[in-house]
Design an enzyme around this catalytic site. Structure first.
Site, PDB file in Angstrom:
ATOM      1  CB  THR A  10      -1.334  -0.112   0.914  1.00 37.81           C
ATOM      2  OG1 THR A  10       0.306  -0.352   2.231  1.00 37.81           O
ATOM      3  CG2 THR A  10      -1.905  -0.894   1.265  1.00 37.81           C
ATOM      4  CG  ASN A  25      -2.893   7.714  -0.730  1.00 38.01           C
ATOM      5  OD1 ASN A  25      -2.542   6.827   0.108  1.00 38.01           O
ATOM      6  ND2 ASN A  25      -3.309   9.065  -1.213  1.00 38.01           N
ATOM      7  CE  LYS A  34       6.717  -2.528   1.119  1.00 38.91           C
ATOM      8  NZ  LYS A  34       7.020  -0.938   1.025  1.00 38.91           N
ATOM      9  N   PRO A  35       3.150  -2.203   4.094  1.00 37.50           N
ATOM     10  CG  PRO A  35       3.809  -0.986   5.967  1.00 37.50           C
ATOM     11  CD  PRO A  35       3.380  -2.458   5.412  1.00 37.50           C
ATOM     12  CB  SER A  36       4.348   3.795   2.085  1.00 39.20           C
ATOM     13  OG  SER A  36       4.524   4.426   2.459  1.00 39.20           O
ATOM     14  N   GLY A  94      -0.911   1.811  -5.380  1.00 42.55           N
ATOM     15  CA  GLY A  94       0.384   2.920  -5.060  1.00 42.55           C
ATOM     16  C   GLY A  94       0.354   3.131  -6.796  1.00 42.55           C
ATOM     17  CB  THR A 123       0.343   4.213 -12.602  1.00 44.59           C
ATOM     18  OG1 THR A 123      -0.830   4.987 -13.120  1.00 44.59           O
ATOM     19  CG2 THR A 123       0.572   3.224 -14.332  1.00 44.59           C
ATOM     20  N   GLY A 136       2.451  -0.076  -9.830  1.00 40.85           N
ATOM     21  CA  GLY A 136       2.209  -1.255 -10.237  1.00 40.85           C
ATOM     22  C   GLY A 136       1.753  -2.080 -11.652  1.00 40.85           C
ATOM     23  CD  GLU A 140      -8.432   0.076  -6.379  1.00 42.06           C
ATOM     24  OE1 GLU A 140      -8.440   0.548  -6.426  1.00 42.06           O
ATOM     25  OE2 GLU A 140      -9.465  -1.003  -5.789  1.00 42.06           O
ATOM     26  CB  CYS A 150      -5.473   7.029  -5.556  1.00 49.15           C
ATOM     27  SG  CYS A 150      -7.125   6.785  -4.915  1.00 49.15           S
ATOM     28  CG  PHE A 193      -0.289  11.756  -5.334  1.00 51.91           C
ATOM     29  CD1 PHE A 193      -1.429  10.826  -4.873  1.00 51.91           C
ATOM     30  CD2 PHE A 193       0.097  11.437  -4.099  1.00 51.91           C
ATOM     31  CE1 PHE A 193      -1.968  10.003  -4.724  1.00 51.91           C
ATOM     32  CE2 PHE A 193       0.280  10.641  -3.286  1.00 51.91           C
ATOM     33  CZ  PHE A 193      -0.889   9.934  -3.768  1.00 51.91           C
TER      34      PHE A 193
HETATM   35  P1  NAP Z   1       4.612   3.590  -4.419  1.00 52.96           P
HETATM   36  O1  NAP Z   1       5.311   4.524  -5.022  1.00 52.96           O
HETATM   37  O2  NAP Z   1       3.552   3.054  -5.977  1.00 52.96           O
HETATM   38  O3  NAP Z   1       4.166   3.107  -3.654  1.00 52.96           O
HETATM   39  C1  NAP Z   1       2.929   2.103  -3.282  1.00 52.96           C
HETATM   40  C2  NAP Z   1       4.296   1.130  -2.595  1.00 52.96           C
HETATM   41  O4  NAP Z   1       4.545  -0.100  -3.233  1.00 52.96           O
HETATM   42  C3  NAP Z   1       4.927   1.398  -0.826  1.00 52.96           C
HETATM   43  O5  NAP Z   1       4.277   0.450  -0.716  1.00 52.96           O
HETATM   44  C4  NAP Z   1       6.055   0.781  -1.958  1.00 52.96           C
HETATM   45  O6  NAP Z   1       6.640   0.498  -0.968  1.00 52.96           O
HETATM   46  C5  NAP Z   1       5.998  -0.181  -2.600  1.00 52.96           C
HETATM   47  N1  NAP Z   1       6.728  -1.014  -3.591  1.00 52.96           N
HETATM   48  C6  NAP Z   1       7.684   0.383  -4.261  1.00 52.96           C
HETATM   49  N2  NAP Z   1       8.242   0.032  -5.293  1.00 52.96           N
HETATM   50  C7  NAP Z   1       7.572  -1.697  -5.132  1.00 52.96           C
HETATM   51  C8  NAP Z   1       8.460  -2.655  -5.899  1.00 52.96           C
HETATM   52  N3  NAP Z   1       9.336  -2.932  -6.804  1.00 52.96           N
HETATM   53  N4  NAP Z   1       8.226  -3.736  -6.001  1.00 52.96           N
HETATM   54  C9  NAP Z   1       6.760  -4.447  -4.707  1.00 52.96           C
HETATM   55  N5  NAP Z   1       6.140  -2.199  -4.342  1.00 52.96           N
HETATM   56  C10 NAP Z   1       7.093  -1.935  -3.784  1.00 52.96           C
HETATM   57  O7  NAP Z   1       3.610   4.701  -4.651  1.00 52.96           O
HETATM   58  P2  NAP Z   1       2.706   6.003  -3.420  1.00 52.96           P
HETATM   59  O8  NAP Z   1       4.281   7.566  -3.540  1.00 52.96           O
HETATM   60  O9  NAP Z   1       3.492   5.258  -1.852  1.00 52.96           O
HETATM   61  O10 NAP Z   1       1.638   6.589  -3.880  1.00 52.96           O
HETATM   62  C11 NAP Z   1       1.268   7.193  -4.911  1.00 52.96           C
HETATM   63  C12 NAP Z   1       0.732   6.577  -5.954  1.00 52.96           C
HETATM   64  O11 NAP Z   1      -0.432   6.193  -5.186  1.00 52.96           O
HETATM   65  C13 NAP Z   1      -0.285   7.992  -6.565  1.00 52.96           C
HETATM   66  O12 NAP Z   1      -0.022   7.659  -7.861  1.00 52.96           O
HETATM   67  C14 NAP Z   1      -1.842   7.710  -6.670  1.00 52.96           C
HETATM   68  O13 NAP Z   1      -2.523   7.943  -7.574  1.00 52.96           O
HETATM   69  C15 NAP Z   1      -1.485   6.663  -6.246  1.00 52.96           C
HETATM   70  N6  NAP Z   1      -2.686   5.372  -5.123  1.00 52.96           N
HETATM   71  C16 NAP Z   1      -3.308   4.982  -4.874  1.00 52.96           C
HETATM   72  C17 NAP Z   1      -5.003   4.773  -4.737  1.00 52.96           C
HETATM   73  C18 NAP Z   1      -6.099   3.779  -5.222  1.00 52.96           C
HETATM   74  O14 NAP Z   1      -7.130   3.791  -4.590  1.00 52.96           O
HETATM   75  N7  NAP Z   1      -6.816   3.894  -6.732  1.00 52.96           N
HETATM   76  C19 NAP Z   1      -5.504   4.810  -3.932  1.00 52.96           C
HETATM   77  C20 NAP Z   1      -3.895   5.388  -3.052  1.00 52.96           C
HETATM   78  C21 NAP Z   1      -2.961   5.707  -4.139  1.00 52.96           C
HETATM   79  P3  NAP Z   1       8.249   1.851  -0.626  1.00 52.96           P
HETATM   80  O15 NAP Z   1       7.309   2.930   0.348  1.00 52.96           O
HETATM   81  O16 NAP Z   1       9.216   1.152   0.674  1.00 52.96           O
HETATM   82  O17 NAP Z   1       9.046   2.470  -1.308  1.00 52.96           O
END
Ligand code: NAP
Length: 475
Positions: free
Chosen positions: A144, A147, A170-172, A223, A225, A228, A245, A279, A381
């Site tokens: 996750t 945010n 696995k939280p952020s 997280g 795109t 994901g 998501e 998001c 964001f």
């Molecule tokens: P992110 O950088 O993609 O990180 C999300 C999660 O993925 C974190 O726990 C992160 O861990 C983990 N992660 C990073 N690299 C990874 C990898 N290679 N393999 C597996 N996991 C990995 O996103 P963010 O900056 O936290 O959040 C912002 C994004 O989330 C925005 O694009 C937002 O729109 C989106 N979001 C979408 C929704 C929805 O419901 N659609 C809701 C909330 C947020 P680390 O923190 O340890 O890097």
């Protein structure tokens, strides 16, 4: 804090810890485990062993435990909300609300899980029948974003647990503490060891191991795109299920007969909530030309009432979580200005005394934008919205759909039929007409296009943690 594995606080086998930072002050508020692949092995083993037993527990018993855990969340909402406000920087009241809403969703999933049913088709073949049942899929890895750590966790947690799956969360790296506290509460509620586990550490260090582990049945990811898509590709190679998501850059269409007394506060609220780190926030505002100037002025005036500051004061918005997330707001504003747009309010980093230790960006409205500007194309964001005018409804729909994202969309139209017609044509997982509520727990939530795959919440959210099985029998 250590990892929460098999019902116990467990030091990481890596022996490493990282800092959790208060984004307002820059101070270290806690440490968290920096896990490695060996820690992943240990946690997946624990969750898999627990799954073998947990899936046999009657659903009614699982539901009772789930209600107990939800009540504990409510009892501790203030305490965990305070932890969340410290690690995230969002106003305290909103953080406490997030814990309570998470508890409500946990309760909802418990009830909805009791209503799941199988099928027996009436073939009328003598001595033969087939039963269609649902099996829990196994160990679920929840990954996750920072945010809304508890909202995003609880969109997965109660749905997976009620059908008999076990969870590794696995939280952020930015906001792990609130999730760890929730795991402790579930253990206090009486959940067996290994049913709900939390591992912390950098996604880039342990993500691949979690996604590809032989015991992982599904990755429920929220997280960005690009993260994901990477997870989705890896999951496909290993035949794992996913819910993704992802990002959004959601449009609102304001027609000339809209009720602006409702539209203006709703748009402002859903543009700047959580400092725009939201998001399905409103990012792109399209206004019919007859009311364009009026809407720009009213949105600016309403936005000017928002207070930016410390989450424990009377602020409406805190800082951005880190420089990386902050930077997009600054870059998109600069890009729009260089291409001829006008900043109506905000637009530059806040650096005076109370702000100089965090990444504070003020609520920013940019008028007279177009689709050559990043603010109308890329996910922000952050607390920046672009406004442009349109002449016809068809033009507004084309503009709103001119995005790689499709998470949410909004319409304000005096004539409801017109609002519905627009809603039908908008490419988005959810569309709100004539007001913007928070997403309900009993209806599906998720995106289309680059905003994701699959749905959470509602019955659909629970079913995604089960697989259908057909049992034929002769008698
Ligand atoms: P992110 O950088 O993609 O990180 C999300 C999660 O993925 C974190 O726990 C992160 O861990 C983990 N992660 C990073 N690299 C990874 C990898 N290679 N393999 C597996 N996991 C990995 O996103 P963010 O900056 O936290 O959040 C912002 C994004 O989330 C925005 O694009 C937002 O729109 C989106 N979001 C979408 C929704 C929805 O419901 N659609 C809701 C909330 C947020 P680390 O923190 O340890 O890097």
């Amino acid at each position: 804090m250590e990892n929460f594995i098999n019902g116990k606080w467990t030091a990481p086998l890596s022996g490493e810890y990282g800092d959790v930072i208060n984004p307002v002050t820059g101070d270290v508020i806690e440490t968290m485990a920096r896990s490695n692949k060996e820690d992943v092995e240990a946690i997946m083993d624990s969750a898999y062993k627990a799954f073998k037993q947990w899936k046999k527990v009657p659903t009614a018993e699982r539901a009772k435990l789930q209600h107990k855990a939800a009540q504990l969340m409510r009892d501790h909402a203030e305490e965990i909300g305070t932890i969340l406000a410290k690690e995230l920087g969002r106003p305290l009241a909103a953080c406490v609300r997030e814990i309570n809403r998470g508890a409500d969703l946990t309760d909802y999933y418990a009830e909805e899980g009791l209503r799941l049913k199988g099928e027996v088709p009436l073939h009328n073949i003598k001595g033969e029948k087939a039963m269609v049942v649902r099996d829990p899929i196994g160990v679920v890895v929840s990954i996750t974003s920072f945010n809304y750590p508890i909202a995003l966790l609880t969109m997965k947690l109660g749905a997976a647990l009620i059908v008999g799956c076990t969870i590794v969360a696995k939280p952020s790296d930015d906001t792990p503490l609130s999730t760890l506290k929730i795991a402790e509460l579930f253990s206090q509620a009486g959940y067996p060891e290994g049913v709900f586990n939390v591992i912390t550490g950098r996604g880039r260090d342990i993500g691949d191991a979690l996604v590809t582990h032989p015991h992982t049945a599904k990755i429920a990811f929220t997280g960005g795109t690009s993260t994901g898509k990477r997870i989705g590709m890896l999951a496909a190679q290993h035949n794992k299920r996913v819910t993704l998501e992802l990002g959004g850059q959601s449009p609102v269409i304001v027609c000339e007969d809209a009720d602006l007394d409702v539209a203006i506060p709703a748009i402002v609220k859903h543009t700047f909530a959580n400092s725009g780190q939201f998001c399905y926030r409103v990012s792109r505002v399209y206004v019919q030309e007859a009311i364009y100037s009026e809407v720009v002025e009213k949105l600016t005036e309403h936005t000017s009432k928002l207070k930016v500051g410390d989450p424990f004061g009377d602020s409406d918005m805190g800082p951005m979580i880190n420089q990386k997330i902050y930077q997009t707001s600054e870059d998109q504003t600069r890009d729009a200005l260089s291409k001829g747009a006008k900043v109506k309010i905000g637009g530059a980093r806040l650096v005076e005394d109370a702000y100089n230790k965090g990444w504070f960006f003020p609520p920013t409205i940019i008028a007279d934008v177009d689709h050559d500007m990043e603010v109308m194309k890329e996910e922000t964001f952050g607390p920046v919205a672009g406004i442009m005018s349109f002449k016809t409804i068809d033009e507004a729909i084309t503009l709103a759909n001119d995005s790689e994202y499709g998470l949410a969309a909004y319409v304000f139209a005096g004539e409801l039929g017109r609002g519905l017609r627009i809603a039908e044509e908008l490419e988005a997982g959810s569309v709100w007409i004539n007001n913007i509520q928070r997403s309900y727990h009993d209806v599906p939530f998720g995106g289309v296009k680059q905003s994701g795959i699959g749905r959470e919440k509602g019955r659909y959210g629970i079913e995604s943690f089960t697989e259908l099985k057909t049992i034929y029998f002769s008698y």
